[in-house]
Design an enzyme around this catalytic site. Structure first.
Site, PDB file in Angstrom:
ATOM      1  N   LEU A 137       0.996  -1.227  -0.021  1.00 10.04           N
ATOM      2  CA  LEU A 137       0.444  -0.190  -0.077  1.00 10.04           C
ATOM      3  C   LEU A 137       0.577   1.136  -0.300  1.00 10.04           C
ATOM      4  CD1 LEU A 137      -2.669  -1.428   2.448  1.00 10.04           C
ATOM      5  CD2 LEU A 137      -3.029  -1.086  -0.057  1.00 10.04           C
ATOM      6  N   ASP A 138       0.559   2.020  -0.911  1.00  8.72           N
ATOM      7  CA  ASP A 138       1.197   3.436  -0.024  1.00  8.72           C
ATOM      8  C   ASP A 138       1.206   4.308   0.803  1.00  8.72           C
ATOM      9  OD1 ASP A 138       1.131   3.439  -3.540  1.00  8.72           O
ATOM     10  OD2 ASP A 138       0.062   5.002  -3.455  1.00  8.72           O
ATOM     11  N   LYS A 139       2.361   5.131   0.957  1.00 11.98           N
ATOM     12  CA  LYS A 139       2.225   5.062   2.088  1.00 11.98           C
ATOM     13  C   LYS A 139       0.955   5.704   3.041  1.00 11.98           C
ATOM     14  CE  LYS A 139       4.935   8.726   5.156  1.00 11.98           C
ATOM     15  NZ  LYS A 139       5.978  10.180   4.588  1.00 11.98           N
ATOM     16  N   THR A 141      -2.419   5.481   2.123  1.00 13.37           N
ATOM     17  CA  THR A 141      -3.124   4.620   2.213  1.00 13.37           C
ATOM     18  C   THR A 141      -3.237   3.858   3.137  1.00 13.37           C
ATOM     19  OG1 THR A 141      -3.178   4.970  -0.598  1.00 13.37           O
ATOM     20  CG2 THR A 141      -4.315   3.157   0.514  1.00 13.37           C
ATOM     21  N   ARG A 236      -5.929   5.508  -8.071  1.00 21.86           N
ATOM     22  CA  ARG A 236      -5.490   6.771  -7.726  1.00 21.86           C
ATOM     23  C   ARG A 236      -5.393   7.632  -9.385  1.00 21.86           C
ATOM     24  NH1 ARG A 236      -0.639   7.718  -4.817  1.00 21.86           N
ATOM     25  NH2 ARG A 236      -0.377   9.722  -4.912  1.00 21.86           N
TER      26      ARG A 236
END
Length: 316
Positions: A137-139, A141, A236
Site C-alpha cells: 500500500l502507498d505510504k 493509504t 488514484r
C-alpha cells in the site's frame, strides 16, 4: 538463514524499451529493485538462458529465469512499532496499516517502517522475501495488508494474487457528486518523463477498476472500489482519468476545494493531508485449508470526520 528462490517470467510486449531491473521490480513486487539488480549482476538471473546487465532494454517476449538464495533481512532491524493485527493465523497475518506508515525500508526511510514492526512482532518472517509481504500500500493509504508467515503460504498467496484470486476492496473519497457506479478499463504505464508517476497509455499494462456509489456528499462522493488488477497507483490514476480524483492526492489530485461548500467544509477539505483512500476489505482462500478468509479494516478517523462534515447539509 536463507530461502531458495526460483522464478520464471515471460516479459510482456507492453514493457518493450524499459530496463530489465525496473520491469522485474514491477512484475515481482515481493523483491526490491536493488535486490533484483544484485541478482542480475551475480548471474543468478538469466534472460533467454544468458547472463545480461541490469540496464538491458527489453523488447518483449524474453524468458527470464531466476535461481537464487534470499538471505534473512540482516540489514533491517526489528523495531517495537505498534501493529493493529486484524487476523493472526500461523500461515499469515492481516494488519491494518495506518496512513503515514511506509511499508518497506528504502531511500529516505531506512527504518520506522511496517517491515521493521513485522520483524519485531514475528522474527520468523526474516527469511521471507520482504518479510512476507504479499502486496503493498502507498505510504498514505490505510487499511488491510496481507503478510505470509511461511515459505509455503508465501508462495501460495503470491500466486493467488497474480491469478487475481485475492479480492481487494477500497473506500475512496473523490471529487464530484457521482450519480452511478462504473468501470475504468484503461491500461497503465510509467510516465515518459516523471518515472515516479503512472499514466494511462495505450502501450501500458491492462488495468481494470470497478466502483459504485457508497454515499453522496457535498462536492464529493464516497466510492466502494474493487480492483480487478493491481497496478501501481491504479485507483488514484483511474479516478483522476475520469475526472474524479481522490481528495487530498498530492500527485494525481486537484488543489483547493470545489465551489458551493460552507466555510467549515472548505476548511476541512483543504486541511485533509493525504489521499482519502482506505483498503477496507481483503478476501482470499486460506493457503493451507482453502477456507474463505475475510478481513475488514474500519475506516480511519480522519476520513470519517471529513465525510461527516461534507454530509452536514446532505439532501438525502
Amino acid at each position: 538463514m536463507t530461502t531458495r528462490v526460483n522464478k520464471h517470467e515471460r516479459i510482456d510486449a507492453a514493457h518493450a524499451g524499459q530496463r530489465l531491473d525496473a520491469v522485474l521490480a514491477e512484475l515481482w513486487p515481493d523483491f526490491s529493485r536493488s535486490r533484483i539488480t544484485a541478482w542480475i549482476r551475480e548471474g543468478k538471473l538469466r534472460v533467454d538462458g544468458g547472463a545480461v546487465k541490469p540496464k538491458l532494454r527489453v523488447s518483449g517476449g524474453e524468458r527470464v529465469e531466476l535461481d537464487a538464495e534470499l538471505e534473512a533481512h540482516s540489514g533491517v532491524q526489528p523495531q517495537a512499532i505498534e501493529l493493529d493485527v486484524l487476523v493472526d493465523d500461523p500461515a499469515f497475518l492481516v494488519v491494518n496499516k495506518p496512513a503515514g506508515l511506509v511499508v518497506h525500508p528504502g531511500s529516505g526511510n531506512p527504518d520506522g517502517t511496517l517491515v521493521n514492526a513485522l520483524l519485531h512482532f514475528d522474527p520468523g518472517l526474516a527469511p521471507l522475501p520482504r518479510a512476507g509481504l504479499v502486496h503493498r500500500l502507498d505510504k498514505d493509504t490505510s487499511g488491510c495488508l496481507l503478510i505470509a508467515r511461511t515459505t509455503t503460504s508465501h508462495r501460495a498467496l503470491v500466486a493467488a494474487m497474480k491469478r487475481r484470486e485475492i479480492k481487494r476492496r477500497y473506500q475512496a473519497l473523490v471529487w464530484g457528486e457521482i450519480i452511478a457506479g462504473g468501470t475504468v478499463d484503461e491500461p497503465l504505464g510509467r510516465h515518459p518523463v516523471d518515472r515516479r508517476r503512472q499514466v494511462v497509455r495505450r502501450d501500458g499494462r491492462r488495468a481494470v477498476t470497478h466502483y459504485r456509489v457508497g454515499r453522496r456528499l457535498k462536492g464529493a462522493t464516497l466510492l466502494d472500489v474493487e480492483l480487478e488488477t493491481g497496478r501501481t497507483h491504479q485507483i488514484r490514476v483511474h479516478m483522476a482519468h475520469v475526472r474524479h480524483p481522490i481528495i487530498g492526492d498530492p500527485v494525481y489530485g486537484r488543489r483547493g476545494a470545489p465551489a458551493g461548500l460552507s466555510e467549515a467544509q472548505r476548511t476541512a477539505w483543504q486541511r485533509f493531508g493525504r489521499q482519502a483512500l482506505h483498503a477496507a476489505r481483503l478476501g482470499f482462500e486460506h493457503p493451507d485449508t482453502g477456507e474463505p478468509v475475510e478481513a475488514v479494516a474500519p475506516m480511519p478517523a480522519d476520513m470519517r470526520e471529513l465525510i461527516e462534515i461534507l454530509a452536514a447539509d446532505e439532501g438525502d
